[in-house]
Design a protein around this motif. Structure first.
Motif, PDB file in Angstrom:
ATOM      1  N   LYS A   8      18.685   0.342   4.539  1.00  0.00           N
ATOM      2  CA  LYS A   8      18.023  -0.655   4.502  1.00  0.00           C
ATOM      3  C   LYS A   8      16.888  -0.281   3.258  1.00  0.00           C
ATOM      4  O   LYS A   8      16.617  -1.520   2.513  1.00  0.00           O
ATOM      5  CB  LYS A   8      17.173  -1.128   5.629  1.00  0.00           C
ATOM      6  CG  LYS A   8      16.189  -2.380   5.598  1.00  0.00           C
ATOM      7  CD  LYS A   8      15.585  -2.473   7.112  1.00  0.00           C
ATOM      8  CE  LYS A   8      14.664  -3.673   7.154  1.00  0.00           C
ATOM      9  NZ  LYS A   8      13.947  -3.808   8.020  1.00  0.00           N
ATOM     10  N   SER A   9      16.490   0.527   3.176  1.00  0.00           N
ATOM     11  CA  SER A   9      15.169   1.001   2.236  1.00  0.00           C
ATOM     12  C   SER A   9      15.649   1.002   0.924  1.00  0.00           C
ATOM     13  O   SER A   9      15.366   0.487  -0.162  1.00  0.00           O
ATOM     14  CB  SER A   9      14.748   2.242   2.446  1.00  0.00           C
ATOM     15  OG  SER A   9      13.776   2.184   3.660  1.00  0.00           O
ATOM     16  N   GLU A  12      16.282  -2.563  -0.119  1.00  0.00           N
ATOM     17  CA  GLU A  12      14.971  -2.984  -0.696  1.00  0.00           C
ATOM     18  C   GLU A  12      14.497  -2.842  -2.230  1.00  0.00           C
ATOM     19  O   GLU A  12      14.190  -3.488  -3.012  1.00  0.00           O
ATOM     20  CB  GLU A  12      13.837  -2.632   0.453  1.00  0.00           C
ATOM     21  CG  GLU A  12      14.063  -3.402   1.459  1.00  0.00           C
ATOM     22  CD  GLU A  12      12.966  -3.120   2.507  1.00  0.00           C
ATOM     23  OE1 GLU A  12      11.669  -2.862   2.093  1.00  0.00           O
ATOM     24  OE2 GLU A  12      13.351  -2.687   3.722  1.00  0.00           O
ATOM     25  N   VAL A  30       6.437   1.289  -4.952  1.00  0.00           N
ATOM     26  CA  VAL A  30       5.588   1.418  -3.881  1.00  0.00           C
ATOM     27  C   VAL A  30       4.458   0.552  -3.732  1.00  0.00           C
ATOM     28  O   VAL A  30       4.361  -0.223  -2.733  1.00  0.00           O
ATOM     29  CB  VAL A  30       4.682   2.994  -3.594  1.00  0.00           C
ATOM     30  CG1 VAL A  30       3.740   2.930  -2.670  1.00  0.00           C
ATOM     31  CG2 VAL A  30       5.933   3.918  -3.245  1.00  0.00           C
ATOM     32  N   THR A  33       5.814  -3.224  -2.914  1.00  0.00           N
ATOM     33  CA  THR A  33       6.239  -3.449  -1.389  1.00  0.00           C
ATOM     34  C   THR A  33       5.111  -2.899  -0.433  1.00  0.00           C
ATOM     35  O   THR A  33       5.463  -1.978   0.050  1.00  0.00           O
ATOM     36  CB  THR A  33       7.655  -2.406  -1.244  1.00  0.00           C
ATOM     37  OG1 THR A  33       7.231  -1.016  -1.709  1.00  0.00           O
ATOM     38  CG2 THR A  33       8.609  -3.071  -2.047  1.00  0.00           C
ATOM     39  N   GLU A  35       4.221  -4.009   2.114  1.00  0.00           N
ATOM     40  CA  GLU A  35       4.683  -3.993   3.494  1.00  0.00           C
ATOM     41  C   GLU A  35       5.289  -2.951   4.077  1.00  0.00           C
ATOM     42  O   GLU A  35       5.559  -2.495   5.156  1.00  0.00           O
ATOM     43  CB  GLU A  35       5.545  -5.526   3.983  1.00  0.00           C
ATOM     44  CG  GLU A  35       7.013  -5.349   3.069  1.00  0.00           C
ATOM     45  CD  GLU A  35       6.961  -5.581   1.758  1.00  0.00           C
ATOM     46  OE1 GLU A  35       8.003  -5.569   1.263  1.00  0.00           O
ATOM     47  OE2 GLU A  35       5.957  -5.889   1.245  1.00  0.00           O
ATOM     48  N   ARG A  36       5.856  -1.992   3.178  1.00  0.00           N
ATOM     49  CA  ARG A  36       6.430  -0.771   3.548  1.00  0.00           C
ATOM     50  C   ARG A  36       5.307   0.166   3.201  1.00  0.00           C
ATOM     51  O   ARG A  36       4.804   0.286   2.334  1.00  0.00           O
ATOM     52  CB  ARG A  36       7.435  -0.535   2.507  1.00  0.00           C
ATOM     53  CG  ARG A  36       8.601  -1.430   2.615  1.00  0.00           C
ATOM     54  CD  ARG A  36       9.141  -1.635   3.904  1.00  0.00           C
ATOM     55  NE  ARG A  36       9.765  -0.195   4.203  1.00  0.00           N
ATOM     56  CZ  ARG A  36      11.085  -0.072   4.840  1.00  0.00           C
ATOM     57  NH1 ARG A  36      11.717  -1.141   5.287  1.00  0.00           N
ATOM     58  NH2 ARG A  36      11.355   1.210   5.198  1.00  0.00           N
ATOM     59  N   ALA A  37       5.337   1.346   4.240  1.00  0.00           N
ATOM     60  CA  ALA A  37       4.376   2.454   4.074  1.00  0.00           C
ATOM     61  C   ALA A  37       5.230   3.707   3.625  1.00  0.00           C
ATOM     62  O   ALA A  37       4.947   4.833   4.277  1.00  0.00           O
ATOM     63  CB  ALA A  37       3.546   2.615   5.398  1.00  0.00           C
ATOM     64  N   TRP A  38       5.814   3.647   2.502  1.00  0.00           N
ATOM     65  CA  TRP A  38       6.580   4.648   2.009  1.00  0.00           C
ATOM     66  C   TRP A  38       5.546   5.779   1.283  1.00  0.00           C
ATOM     67  O   TRP A  38       4.906   5.535   0.719  1.00  0.00           O
ATOM     68  CB  TRP A  38       7.581   4.117   1.017  1.00  0.00           C
ATOM     69  CG  TRP A  38       8.835   3.510   1.057  1.00  0.00           C
ATOM     70  CD1 TRP A  38       9.463   3.474   2.455  1.00  0.00           C
ATOM     71  CD2 TRP A  38       9.374   2.329   0.462  1.00  0.00           C
ATOM     72  NE1 TRP A  38      10.433   2.614   2.677  1.00  0.00           N
ATOM     73  CE2 TRP A  38      10.464   2.002   1.441  1.00  0.00           C
ATOM     74  CE3 TRP A  38       9.218   1.765  -0.652  1.00  0.00           C
ATOM     75  CZ2 TRP A  38      11.269   0.873   0.936  1.00  0.00           C
ATOM     76  CZ3 TRP A  38       9.905   0.614  -1.147  1.00  0.00           C
ATOM     77  CH2 TRP A  38      11.219   0.329  -0.271  1.00  0.00           C
ATOM     78  N   TYR A  42       9.124  10.251   0.287  1.00  0.00           N
ATOM     79  CA  TYR A  42      10.366   9.570   0.735  1.00  0.00           C
ATOM     80  C   TYR A  42      10.766   8.653  -0.396  1.00  0.00           C
ATOM     81  O   TYR A  42      11.959   8.504  -0.436  1.00  0.00           O
ATOM     82  CB  TYR A  42       9.949   8.671   1.976  1.00  0.00           C
ATOM     83  CG  TYR A  42      11.053   7.681   2.601  1.00  0.00           C
ATOM     84  CD1 TYR A  42      12.237   8.533   3.051  1.00  0.00           C
ATOM     85  CD2 TYR A  42      11.057   6.662   2.765  1.00  0.00           C
ATOM     86  CE1 TYR A  42      13.020   7.859   3.583  1.00  0.00           C
ATOM     87  CE2 TYR A  42      12.020   5.689   3.228  1.00  0.00           C
ATOM     88  CZ  TYR A  42      13.212   6.461   3.637  1.00  0.00           C
ATOM     89  OH  TYR A  42      14.156   5.633   4.083  1.00  0.00           O
TER      90      TYR A  42
END
Length: 132
Positions: A8-9, A12, A30, A33, A35-38, A42
């Motif tokens: 999924k990541s 994205e 990063v 996005t 809404e993602r806390a990458w 990672y």
């Protein structure tokens, strides 16, 4: 290139690269996005995975603060990737093409697309030495 499964990541990131008209650094990915806390570690794992799968490439070096970072682009378009996913699946065969083509035609609403497809078929027939 073989059929590739995306997490999924990874998907994205690919969607972001497909929808952006310039190479992106890991930091930009990063930032685009939120809404993602990458975490930094990672995102680098994801990028390395996409590089290994030959779906992205390092396009250029970009200055990011005091350092330089690699900027990445997708190797192919989203459409090319999706087509490759279908044509390189285990269940795909030459016999599948007709059914796939018919299914795609069902969704055509613009008559100009049908004209374009007809022209493509005509050119393919000529190249194969077939008559219309």
């Amino acid at each position: 290139m073989k059929q590739t499964t995306l997490t999924k990541s990874e998907r994205e990131i690919m969607d972001l690269l497909w929808n952006t008209d310039r190479p992106l650094t890991a930091t930009e990915i990063v930032n685009l996005t939120p809404e993602r806390a990458w975490k930094k570690s990672y995102i680098h794992l994801l990028i390395n995975s996409l590089l290994e799968k030959e779906l992205i490439k390092s396009e250029t070096l970009v200055r990011t603060g005091r350092n330089f970072g690699r900027a990445f682009t997708a190797v192919s378009t989203k459409e090319q990737f999706e087509i490759r996913q279908i044509t390189q699946s285990r269940s795909f065969s030459q016999d599948s093409i007709k059914a796939l083509f018919e299914a795609l035609l069902e969704s055509v609403e613009d008559p100009s697309i049908l004209n374009d497809l007809d022209q493509i078929l005509q050119e393919k027939r000529l190249a194969a030495g077939l008559r219309s």
